[in-house]
Motif scaffolding. Structure first.
Motif, PDB file in Angstrom:
ATOM      1  N   GLN A  80      53.263  41.067-119.329  1.00 49.87           N
ATOM      2  CA  GLN A  80      53.389  39.866-118.514  1.00 49.87           C
ATOM      3  C   GLN A  80      54.825  39.687-118.062  1.00 49.87           C
ATOM      4  O   GLN A  80      55.750  40.251-118.659  1.00 49.87           O
ATOM      5  N   HIS A  81      54.994  38.857-117.049  1.00 48.46           N
ATOM      6  CA  HIS A  81      56.321  38.532-116.537  1.00 48.46           C
ATOM      7  C   HIS A  81      57.209  38.066-117.702  1.00 48.46           C
ATOM      8  O   HIS A  81      56.821  37.207-118.476  1.00 48.46           O
ATOM      9  N   GLY A  82      58.371  38.668-117.842  1.00 47.90           N
ATOM     10  CA  GLY A  82      59.318  38.265-118.883  1.00 47.90           C
ATOM     11  C   GLY A  82      59.298  39.124-120.133  1.00 47.90           C
ATOM     12  O   GLY A  82      60.203  39.029-120.960  1.00 47.90           O
ATOM     13  N   ASP A  83      58.285  39.970-120.299  1.00 52.89           N
ATOM     14  CA  ASP A  83      58.236  40.862-121.468  1.00 52.89           C
ATOM     15  C   ASP A  83      59.380  41.872-121.396  1.00 52.89           C
ATOM     16  O   ASP A  83      59.665  42.422-120.336  1.00 52.89           O
ATOM     17  N   SER A  84      60.008  42.125-122.545  1.00 54.20           N
ATOM     18  CA  SER A  84      61.034  43.171-122.620  1.00 54.20           C
ATOM     19  C   SER A  84      60.344  44.499-122.904  1.00 54.20           C
ATOM     20  O   SER A  84      59.444  44.568-123.745  1.00 54.20           O
ATOM     21  N   PRO A 113      50.310  33.660-124.486  1.00 58.89           N
ATOM     22  CA  PRO A 113      49.319  34.574-125.069  1.00 58.89           C
ATOM     23  C   PRO A 113      49.084  35.797-124.190  1.00 58.89           C
ATOM     24  O   PRO A 113      48.985  35.690-122.974  1.00 58.89           O
ATOM     25  N   HIS A 114      49.005  36.955-124.825  1.00 59.37           N
ATOM     26  CA  HIS A 114      48.755  38.207-124.132  1.00 59.37           C
ATOM     27  C   HIS A 114      47.307  38.619-124.352  1.00 59.37           C
ATOM     28  O   HIS A 114      46.720  38.319-125.388  1.00 59.37           O
TER      29      HIS A 114
END
Length: 149
Positions: A80-84, A113-114
């Protein structure tokens, strides 16, 4: 074959496959980079990673968003957007003049939540992903907002 091996065994070993120098492809595959997911669309099967500013500053990677394909993500969860993430670069066909991310691994998830890959997407989630791709500043956006009718 055994007779040849007994007679010429030592010579065969010295004439084994030649050692090749590291190619550009090998060098690209060996180095891992870090970055952040700026866009990912499960329904279209691709997204973009923004490289870590420290690596850009050190000249290890170019200061541009990097394309990633869904098949190159090594994770049980959809990013998701923002995951490193960490990733390797590989040349992108057909011309091989650009690079794309490969072996993408999520190393730090955002608090939201993913979902597992097997979890079906709702119609609303698909529409939200596609809307994000059309927003000003999105990596998938190719035309400026002022040029749109």
């Amino acid at each position: 074959y055994n007779t040849i091996l007994e007679e010429f065994g030592e010579q065969l070993e010295t004439h084994a496959r030649p050692q090749r120098s590291a190619s550009v492809l090998d060098r690209l595959k060996k180095s891992r980079h870090t970055g952040t997911i700026v866009y990912f669309c499960r329904s279209r099967g691709h997204g973009f990673i923004r490289p870590d500013p420290k690596e850009v500053e050190q000249g290890e990677i170019l200061p541009q968003d990097i394309f990633m394909h869904i098949s190159d993500i090594d994770s049980d969860f959809a990013p998701q957007h923002g995951d490193s993430v960490t990733f390797q670069l590989q040349p992108m066909p057909p011309k091989f003049d650009k690079a794309q991310a490969a072996h993408v691994r999520v190393v730090d998830m955002t608090a939201s939540p993913h979902k597992f890959w097997s979890t079906p997407q709702s119609k609303e989630e698909i529409q939200k992903e596609q809307k994000m791709g059309r927003l000003e500043g999105s990596p998938t956006r190719t035309t400026p907002a002022a040029a749109e009718p």
